[in-house]
Design a protein around this motif. Sequence first.
Motif, PDB file in Angstrom:
ATOM      1  N   GLU A   3       0.824  -1.206   0.000  1.00 39.85           N
ATOM      2  CA  GLU A   3       0.000   0.000   0.000  1.00 39.85           C
ATOM      3  C   GLU A   3       0.855   1.252   0.000  1.00 39.85           C
ATOM      4  OE1 GLU A   3      -2.981  -0.021   3.056  1.00 39.85           O
ATOM      5  OE2 GLU A   3      -3.506  -2.104   2.650  1.00 39.85           O
ATOM      6  N   THR A   4       2.022   1.173   0.637  1.00 42.67           N
ATOM      7  CA  THR A   4       2.898   2.336   0.769  1.00 42.67           C
ATOM      8  C   THR A   4       4.319   1.931   0.414  1.00 42.67           C
ATOM      9  OG1 THR A   4       1.499   3.135   2.572  1.00 42.67           O
ATOM     10  CG2 THR A   4       3.653   4.161   2.336  1.00 42.67           C
ATOM     11  N   ILE A   5       4.844   2.582  -0.627  1.00 40.63           N
ATOM     12  CA  ILE A   5       6.191   2.281  -1.101  1.00 40.63           C
ATOM     13  C   ILE A   5       7.067   3.513  -0.907  1.00 40.63           C
ATOM     14  CG2 ILE A   5       7.596   1.652  -3.104  1.00 40.63           C
ATOM     15  CD1 ILE A   5       5.055   0.283  -4.257  1.00 40.63           C
ATOM     16  N   LEU A   6       8.194   3.330  -0.252  1.00 38.63           N
ATOM     17  CA  LEU A   6       9.155   4.412  -0.036  1.00 38.63           C
ATOM     18  C   LEU A   6      10.316   4.245  -1.002  1.00 38.63           C
ATOM     19  CD1 LEU A   6      10.405   6.805   1.497  1.00 38.63           C
ATOM     20  CD2 LEU A   6      11.266   5.160   3.178  1.00 38.63           C
ATOM     21  N   VAL A   7      10.643   5.327  -1.707  1.00 33.39           N
ATOM     22  CA  VAL A   7      11.768   5.320  -2.632  1.00 33.39           C
ATOM     23  C   VAL A   7      12.801   6.329  -2.149  1.00 33.39           C
ATOM     24  CG1 VAL A   7      12.518   5.631  -5.020  1.00 33.39           C
ATOM     25  CG2 VAL A   7      10.202   4.819  -4.541  1.00 33.39           C
ATOM     26  N   ALA A   8      14.045   5.881  -2.039  1.00 32.96           N
ATOM     27  CA  ALA A   8      15.138   6.778  -1.686  1.00 32.96           C
ATOM     28  C   ALA A   8      15.665   7.398  -2.964  1.00 32.96           C
ATOM     29  CB  ALA A   8      16.241   6.002  -0.983  1.00 32.96           C
ATOM     30  N   SER A   9      15.802   8.726  -2.985  1.00 32.84           N
ATOM     31  CA  SER A   9      16.305   9.387  -4.186  1.00 32.84           C
ATOM     32  C   SER A   9      17.373  10.402  -3.835  1.00 32.84           C
ATOM     33  CB  SER A   9      15.171  10.084  -4.930  1.00 32.84           C
ATOM     34  OG  SER A   9      15.677  10.682  -6.105  1.00 32.84           O
ATOM     35  N   ASP A  10      18.513  10.272  -4.520  1.00 30.48           N
ATOM     36  CA  ASP A  10      19.576  11.255  -4.375  1.00 30.48           C
ATOM     37  C   ASP A  10      19.822  11.973  -5.694  1.00 30.48           C
ATOM     38  OD1 ASP A  10      20.791   9.306  -5.898  1.00 30.48           O
ATOM     39  OD2 ASP A  10      22.368   8.849  -4.455  1.00 30.48           O
ATOM     40  N   GLY A  11      18.926  11.750  -6.661  1.00 27.32           N
ATOM     41  CA  GLY A  11      19.065  12.390  -7.954  1.00 27.32           C
ATOM     42  C   GLY A  11      19.972  11.642  -8.915  1.00 27.32           C
ATOM     43  N   SER A  12      20.562  10.541  -8.474  1.00 26.16           N
ATOM     44  CA  SER A  12      21.468   9.772  -9.323  1.00 26.16           C
ATOM     45  C   SER A  12      20.683   8.964 -10.353  1.00 26.16           C
ATOM     46  CB  SER A  12      22.319   8.824  -8.475  1.00 26.16           C
ATOM     47  OG  SER A  12      21.509   7.794  -7.931  1.00 26.16           O
ATOM     48  N   GLU A  13      21.396   8.464 -11.334  1.00 24.33           N
ATOM     49  CA  GLU A  13      20.779   7.626 -12.356  1.00 24.33           C
ATOM     50  C   GLU A  13      20.202   6.356 -11.718  1.00 24.33           C
ATOM     51  OE1 GLU A  13      21.955   5.784 -16.731  1.00 24.33           O
ATOM     52  OE2 GLU A  13      23.463   6.858 -15.568  1.00 24.33           O
ATOM     53  N   LEU A  89      15.917   7.426   6.410  1.00 24.19           N
ATOM     54  CA  LEU A  89      15.017   6.612   5.593  1.00 24.19           C
ATOM     55  C   LEU A  89      14.233   5.616   6.442  1.00 24.19           C
ATOM     56  CD1 LEU A  89      17.427   6.054   2.611  1.00 24.19           C
ATOM     57  CD2 LEU A  89      15.157   7.091   2.418  1.00 24.19           C
ATOM     58  N   LEU A  90      14.907   4.949   7.365  1.00 26.20           N
ATOM     59  CA  LEU A  90      14.219   3.961   8.202  1.00 26.20           C
ATOM     60  C   LEU A  90      13.216   4.628   9.139  1.00 26.20           C
ATOM     61  CD1 LEU A  90      17.119   1.462   8.940  1.00 26.20           C
ATOM     62  CD2 LEU A  90      15.180   1.176   7.353  1.00 26.20           C
ATOM     63  N   ALA A  91      13.558   5.793   9.672  1.00 24.05           N
ATOM     64  CA  ALA A  91      12.624   6.508  10.548  1.00 24.05           C
ATOM     65  C   ALA A  91      11.383   6.935   9.762  1.00 24.05           C
ATOM     66  CB  ALA A  91      13.308   7.731  11.171  1.00 24.05           C
TER      67      ALA A  91
END
Length: 139
Positions: A3-13, A89-91
């Motif tokens: 239901e809830t997906i977290l994506v980490a983004s640093d702007g990299s490819e 991210l984990l928090a």
Amino acid sequence: MYETILVASDGSENATEALGHAVDLAAAVGATVHVMTVVETGSNPLKFGVSEVDELNQAARDIVDDILEEQAHMDIKAEIRRGKPTESLLAYADEIEADLIVVGQSGADAIEAAVFGSTTDRLARETEIPLTIVPLSSA
């Protein structure tokens, strides 16, 4: 399922590849996507001057704005935090009750990853939430 997906983004490819994967998955299962960018200020927040902090904040906002613009067809929530990437991210994953975390295979450069380990590696060791690591496609 998810239901809830977290994506980490640093702007990299690699992060962009992970976001694409998460958006496709979310569209297929009707999940909400949360994109998080962490501005890592290190252990000494005083090492950055006002102009550097402003530049970091603007760079993070630019990453998030680009994501929201490119994915306008999706309901994506964006979050920018300061701190250590893995801990932040984990928090946030706990706060939003994420069912899945999606990250690119590696966002750190080779030297940084060899010395400090990458955020992806740390997440794989520390998370209790399912984690999908998306490799950079060769296409």
